[in-house]
Motif scaffolding. Sequence first.
Motif, PDB file in Angstrom:
ATOM      1  N   ARG A  34       8.047 -25.488  34.257  1.00  8.83           N
ATOM      2  CA  ARG A  34       8.717 -25.009  35.473  1.00  8.83           C
ATOM      3  C   ARG A  34       7.641 -24.831  36.530  1.00  8.83           C
ATOM      4  O   ARG A  34       6.676 -24.078  36.350  1.00  8.83           O
ATOM      5  N   LEU A  35       7.802 -25.538  37.649  1.00 12.33           N
ATOM      6  CA  LEU A  35       6.867 -25.473  38.774  1.00 12.33           C
ATOM      7  C   LEU A  35       7.446 -24.533  39.823  1.00 12.33           C
ATOM      8  O   LEU A  35       8.524 -24.791  40.372  1.00 12.33           O
ATOM      9  N   GLY A  58       9.071 -41.244  30.783  1.00  6.34           N
ATOM     10  CA  GLY A  58      10.392 -40.624  30.709  1.00  6.34           C
ATOM     11  C   GLY A  58      10.506 -39.241  31.297  1.00  6.34           C
ATOM     12  O   GLY A  58      11.496 -38.548  31.073  1.00  6.34           O
ATOM     13  N   GLY A  59       9.504 -38.800  32.070  1.00  9.56           N
ATOM     14  CA  GLY A  59       9.602 -37.502  32.732  1.00  9.56           C
ATOM     15  C   GLY A  59      10.787 -37.473  33.681  1.00  9.56           C
ATOM     16  O   GLY A  59      11.087 -38.464  34.351  1.00  9.56           O
ATOM     17  N   LYS A  60      11.449 -36.317  33.758  1.00 14.19           N
ATOM     18  CA  LYS A  60      12.681 -36.229  34.541  1.00 14.19           C
ATOM     19  C   LYS A  60      12.608 -35.116  35.557  1.00 14.19           C
ATOM     20  O   LYS A  60      12.423 -33.965  35.214  1.00 14.19           O
ATOM     21  N   VAL A  61      12.643 -35.493  36.799  1.00 15.83           N
ATOM     22  CA  VAL A  61      13.001 -34.660  37.933  1.00 15.83           C
ATOM     23  C   VAL A  61      12.926 -35.500  39.185  1.00 15.83           C
ATOM     24  O   VAL A  61      13.802 -36.256  39.418  1.00 15.83           O
ATOM     25  N   GLN A  85      11.498 -31.883  32.649  1.00 15.54           N
ATOM     26  CA  GLN A  85      11.496 -32.245  31.233  1.00 15.54           C
ATOM     27  C   GLN A  85      10.419 -33.294  31.011  1.00 15.54           C
ATOM     28  O   GLN A  85      10.451 -34.366  31.607  1.00 15.54           O
ATOM     29  N   LEU A  86       9.434 -32.983  30.171  1.00 17.93           N
ATOM     30  CA  LEU A  86       8.343 -33.910  29.915  1.00 17.93           C
ATOM     31  C   LEU A  86       8.852 -35.160  29.205  1.00 17.93           C
ATOM     32  O   LEU A  86       9.723 -35.075  28.331  1.00 17.93           O
ATOM     33  N   LYS A 113      16.938 -29.844  19.328  1.00 17.66           N
ATOM     34  CA  LYS A 113      17.556 -28.721  20.037  1.00 17.66           C
ATOM     35  C   LYS A 113      17.278 -28.810  21.536  1.00 17.66           C
ATOM     36  O   LYS A 113      17.160 -27.793  22.218  1.00 17.66           O
ATOM     37  N   GLN A 114      17.143 -30.041  22.041  1.00 14.38           N
ATOM     38  CA  GLN A 114      16.884 -30.233  23.453  1.00 14.38           C
ATOM     39  C   GLN A 114      18.069 -29.725  24.275  1.00 14.38           C
ATOM     40  O   GLN A 114      19.217 -30.093  24.007  1.00 14.38           O
ATOM     41  N   PRO A 115      17.821 -28.886  25.264  1.00 15.66           N
ATOM     42  CA  PRO A 115      18.924 -28.353  26.070  1.00 15.66           C
ATOM     43  C   PRO A 115      19.523 -29.410  26.988  1.00 15.66           C
ATOM     44  O   PRO A 115      18.860 -30.388  27.349  1.00 15.66           O
ATOM     45  N   GLU A 116      20.768 -29.201  27.330  1.00  9.22           N
ATOM     46  CA  GLU A 116      21.445 -30.088  28.280  1.00  9.22           C
ATOM     47  C   GLU A 116      21.040 -29.671  29.693  1.00  9.22           C
ATOM     48  O   GLU A 116      21.428 -28.601  30.166  1.00  9.22           O
TER      49      GLU A 116
END
Length: 401
Positions: A173-174, A28-31, A73-74, A109-112
């Motif tokens: 953050r990379l 489910g990693g997102k980018v 997002q991991l 509290k995951q940010p949007e």
Amino acid sequence: MADSPRERKVARPPDFTQLIDLASEFVGGKVSRVLMIHSSFFKEHEYTEFGKWMDGWQTRRKRIPGHDWCVVQLGIQGVIRGFDVDTSYFTGDHAPRVSIQAANFEEDKQPEIPQREVRTGAAATPEEFEAISELKSDDWSCLVPMTELTPGNPASSHNYFPVTSQQRWSHVRLNIFPDGGIARLRVYGTGQKDWTAGDPKEPLDLVTIAYGGACVGFSNAHFGHPNNIIGVGTAKSMADGWETARRLDRPPILENDENGILLVPGCEWAVFRLAHPGVITQIEIDTKYFKGNSPETCKVDGCILTAQEEEDMVRQKWDLPGHKWKPLLPVTKLKPDEMHVLDSLTPELQDVITHAKFTITPDGGVSRLRLKGFPSSICLLRPREKPMMRFSVKAGFRANL
């Protein structure tokens, strides 16, 4: 903060690369393409309107002040043990320097984070920059300081960075300085769960990688690692499971015993460390996608081991005395391409376990294994529908299993 590696070329990958990739698309990693599960590849003669086609994340040649970066997002929140920044095939256009930061946002509290559209050749929009600025990612903790990367030659494309932080992280953050390309980013570590949260009356999957479960030994993984079967969600394909080679000690002609079980001499197995010591009450075994190559039977056993005993067993290739293992599931026939939901024998055994051994006979593939139950610290709070159970854990087990 991680120490910057002094020696960049290694004879073999560091041990942390045997852990799960917390950022993988499979969990489910997102980018972007930098998170894809498969290795990067090269199309020598293919070009796009923006230049050479590359398998990874490549930014434009920067002509304004600053440097490029992306927020990931991991898929699994957990403890990061190391990174692999892979520059494969980026030989004249790799990112020359990198740093990595991280932050932890609680599950509720995951940010949007706005999903970035696929827009090759375009920077983020002002609206996207404004939305991401709410994360204040400039100020996140630094796990890897600015360090030079090697170009993407076959012998030196993997840039490994060990991490010593024991914190749980949810985002990374990379940063690349100032611009360039990276083929893959791997974020190796272990999942971690807040065991005080949630309903203590609801059983949890105590072996899932999302909470910190891990395979610590296996007999064969020819077509897929056993860690796959404790992965997140349902399997996406046969490649997202554990499959062994066909055993060569199978008899030329197979026969059944009086109970209809195949008479074969061998078996395959995998040992898992639970995310938390506990009592297993239900077992789910899914053979989805394995239609002509599922095992004939399986069984599950459990035991309790200290950290030192586990290390000893790893060295001994899990040649554990038989009396240590206690049955959680007796020998059970499996059907191809089907979910099996089975009751554990644990209530009768009255034992907490820290490790489980999953045995399949004679060989084959399984897509998912779920060991559902109650962590030892809260399992006494569950409804007493059955006789009161005794729970005991040897002194010396790892509290952060």
